[in-house]
Write a protein that holds these residues in place. Structure first.
Motif, PDB file in Angstrom:
ATOM      1  N   GLY A  22      11.001   5.188  -4.041  1.00 11.35           N
ATOM      2  CA  GLY A  22      11.514   6.118  -3.050  1.00 11.35           C
ATOM      3  C   GLY A  22      12.773   5.668  -2.350  1.00 11.35           C
ATOM      4  N   HIS A  23      13.360   4.564  -2.796  1.00  6.51           N
ATOM      5  CA  HIS A  23      14.571   4.031  -2.167  1.00  6.51           C
ATOM      6  C   HIS A  23      15.707   4.006  -3.173  1.00  6.51           C
ATOM      7  N   ASP A  24      16.911   4.060  -2.681  1.00  7.32           N
ATOM      8  CA  ASP A  24      18.078   3.930  -3.541  1.00  7.32           C
ATOM      9  C   ASP A  24      18.164   2.482  -4.030  1.00  7.32           C
ATOM     10  N   LEU A  25      18.071   2.330  -5.333  1.00  8.57           N
ATOM     11  CA  LEU A  25      18.008   0.974  -5.892  1.00  8.57           C
ATOM     12  C   LEU A  25      19.244   0.155  -5.533  1.00  8.57           C
ATOM     13  N   ALA A  26      20.401   0.729  -5.745  1.00  7.99           N
ATOM     14  CA  ALA A  26      21.632  -0.026  -5.540  1.00  7.99           C
ATOM     15  C   ALA A  26      21.879  -0.347  -4.070  1.00  7.99           C
ATOM     16  N   LEU A  42       5.839  -3.062  -6.124  1.00  9.93           N
ATOM     17  CA  LEU A  42       5.648  -2.253  -7.332  1.00  9.93           C
ATOM     18  C   LEU A  42       4.173  -2.096  -7.677  1.00  9.93           C
ATOM     19  N   ALA A  43       3.408  -3.169  -7.496  1.00  6.29           N
ATOM     20  CA  ALA A  43       1.995  -3.132  -7.883  1.00  6.29           C
ATOM     21  C   ALA A  43       1.146  -2.338  -6.906  1.00  6.29           C
ATOM     22  N   THR A  44       1.501  -2.380  -5.635  1.00  3.90           N
ATOM     23  CA  THR A  44       0.663  -1.746  -4.611  1.00  3.90           C
ATOM     24  C   THR A  44       1.257  -0.448  -4.067  1.00  3.90           C
ATOM     25  N   GLN A  45       2.561  -0.263  -4.315  1.00  3.94           N
ATOM     26  CA  GLN A  45       3.318   0.866  -3.769  1.00  3.94           C
ATOM     27  C   GLN A  45       3.250   0.898  -2.241  1.00  3.94           C
ATOM     28  N   ARG A  46       3.127  -0.279  -1.649  1.00  2.88           N
ATOM     29  CA  ARG A  46       3.317  -0.442  -0.215  1.00  2.88           C
ATOM     30  C   ARG A  46       4.120  -1.720  -0.010  1.00  2.88           C
ATOM     31  N   ARG A  47       5.029  -1.686   0.925  1.00  3.03           N
ATOM     32  CA  ARG A  47       5.890  -2.843   1.133  1.00  3.03           C
ATOM     33  C   ARG A  47       5.122  -3.920   1.886  1.00  3.03           C
ATOM     34  N   PRO A  48       5.068  -5.118   1.361  1.00  2.00           N
ATOM     35  CA  PRO A  48       4.295  -6.183   2.026  1.00  2.00           C
ATOM     36  C   PRO A  48       4.999  -6.717   3.252  1.00  2.00           C
ATOM     37  N   GLY A  49       4.219  -7.257   4.175  1.00  2.00           N
ATOM     38  CA  GLY A  49       4.776  -7.930   5.328  1.00  2.00           C
ATOM     39  C   GLY A  49       5.238  -9.330   4.965  1.00  2.00           C
ATOM     40  N   PRO A  50       5.974  -9.983   5.846  1.00  2.00           N
ATOM     41  CA  PRO A  50       6.493 -11.332   5.557  1.00  2.00           C
ATOM     42  C   PRO A  50       5.402 -12.338   5.208  1.00  2.00           C
ATOM     43  N   GLY A  51       4.255 -12.281   5.904  1.00  2.00           N
ATOM     44  CA  GLY A  51       3.173 -13.208   5.596  1.00  2.00           C
ATOM     45  C   GLY A  51       2.606 -12.972   4.220  1.00  2.00           C
ATOM     46  N   LEU A 213      -5.363 -10.559  -0.609  1.00  2.00           N
ATOM     47  CA  LEU A 213      -4.198  -9.731  -0.313  1.00  2.00           C
ATOM     48  C   LEU A 213      -4.445  -8.262  -0.662  1.00  2.00           C
ATOM     49  N   GLY A 214      -5.598  -7.988  -1.279  1.00  2.00           N
ATOM     50  CA  GLY A 214      -5.928  -6.616  -1.638  1.00  2.00           C
ATOM     51  C   GLY A 214      -5.289  -6.147  -2.922  1.00  2.00           C
ATOM     52  N   LEU A 215      -4.796  -7.068  -3.740  1.00  2.00           N
ATOM     53  CA  LEU A 215      -4.183  -6.684  -5.008  1.00  2.00           C
ATOM     54  C   LEU A 215      -5.260  -6.291  -6.017  1.00  2.00           C
TER      55      LEU A 215
END
Length: 270
Positions: A22-26, A42-51, A213-215
Motif C-alpha cells: 500500500g506504499h509507494d515503493l520508490a 511482507l509476511a504479516t502485512q502489518r508494520r512491526p515496531g522497533p522492538g 512475535l506472532g509470525l
C-alpha cells in the motif's frame, strides 16, 4: 466476459508506479525501510515496531551461518560442479534445510505452540507453573520415545551462546512471551526426566522467539531459510576468494575404496 482480477496487498505495478504493501515503493520504502523490517511486514502485512524488528533481526543473524554445515558444503560443491548456476548452488543449500539443520526452528515453534494450545488460556503465572508444564511435556515426549525439538546441539554441548542472548533481547524489548517461557522451563527441568543436561539450541530459541512475535507457524522454516540465504551467499563469496570445494570433492573421490556388496535379506513377499 470481464477479465478476472487478482487482488494483492503486496507488490503491484502500473506503467509509472510500483506499490508495495500500500506504499509507494520508490518514495516510501526504498531507503526508509530495512530489509528485516520489510520481510516481517511482507509476511504479516502489518508494520512491526522497533522492538519486534530488533528481535526478528537478531533471529536472522543467529541463523545466517554456522560454518561448514551440510547446507554450506552442498552449496560450495554445487557451485564447483555448475559455476554458471549461482541460483542452483543457493537452491541446493536451501533444500537441505530440514529436520536436522534449520528445520528445528519450525519444529520447536510448532511443538511449543501445541503444548500451549493444550492448556488453552490457562497459562502458568510463575516459574514454578512453567516448570510443571515443562515437566509434563518432556515426560510425554520421553514416554512416546520422541525427542524434544530444540534440545541438544552437536557442537555447543555445554550451552549455545545464541540462546541466552536472544532471550535477553526479547526480554529487553518486552517481547518474551509464552513460547520462550516454556522453552526456558524445558531447559531447567529436562535433566530430571532425561538424566542428563542438554543445551537449548539456537535454532530452537529462534523458533520460540518467532512464535512469540506472532509470525505464522507455517512460515517459521521460511524465515530460517531467509537467514541462511545470506549465509550461503557469504559461503559462495568466500568460495570465490578461497575455494575449498574441489578439496572437499577430492578428499572423498581419492579416498574411496571398493568393497563387495552387502548381502540383501531374501525377499519373502508372496
Amino acid at each position: 466476459m470481464a477479465e478476472r482480477e487478482y487482488p494483492t496487498a503486496l507488490g503491484a505495478s502500473t506503467p509509472t508506479t510500483i506499490t508495495l504493501l500500500g506504499h509507494d515503493l520508490a518514495e516510501d520504502v526504498m531507503g526508509s525501510v530495512g530489509f528485516g523490517e520489510l520481510a516481517f511486514w511482507l509476511a504479516t502485512q502489518r508494520r512491526p515496531g522497533p522492538g519486534e524488528v530488533r528481535v526478528f533481526e537478531a533471529v536472522l543473524a543467529a541463523l545466517a551461518d554456522h560454518g561448514f554445515t551440510p547446507t554450506a558444503i552442498v552449496t560450495r560443491l554445487t557451485y564447483l560442479s555448475a559455476p554458471d548456476s549461482v541460483q542452483g548452488a543457493l537452491a541446493a543449500g536451501l533444500l537441505g534445510g530440514g529436520s536436522r539443520f534449520l528445520g528445528v526452528t519450525e519444529d520447536t515453534g510448532r511443538f511449543l505452540h501445541d503444548v500451549l494450545a493444550s492448556v488453552g488460556g490457562d497459562l502458568p503465572a510463575d516459574d514454578a507453573g512453567w516448570d510443571a508444564l515443562a515437566l509434563t511435556c518432556v515426560r510425554d515426549r520421553r514416554s512416546a520415545k520422541e525427542l524434544v525439538p530444540g534440545l541438544g546441539h552437536h557442537v555447543h554441548k555445554n550451552g549455545d551462546p545464541r540462546t541466552p542472548r536472544l532471550m535477553r533481547i526479547a526480554t529487553e524489548e518486552g517481547l518474551s512471551g509464552p513460547h520462550l517461557s516454556l522453552f526456558a522451563a524445558i531447559g531447567r527441568v529436562h535433566p530430571e526426566v532425561l538424566g542428563k543436561t542438554l543445551p537449548l539450541n539456537g535454532a530452537g530459541v529462534c523458533g520460540a522467539a518467532l512464535a512469540d512475535l506472532g509470525l505464522p507457524l507455517e512460515l517459521l522454516r521460511g524465515f530460517a531459510l531467509l537467514a541462511r540465504t545470506a549465509g550461503l551467499i557469504g559461503q559462495l563469496a568466500e568460495e570465490l576468494r578461497n575455494p575449498v570445494g574441489n578439496d572437499i570433492f577430492l578428499s572423498v573421490d581419492l579416498n574411496n575404496r571398493s568393497v563387495p556388496p552387502e548381502p540383501q535379506a531374501p525377499d519373502t513377499r508372496p
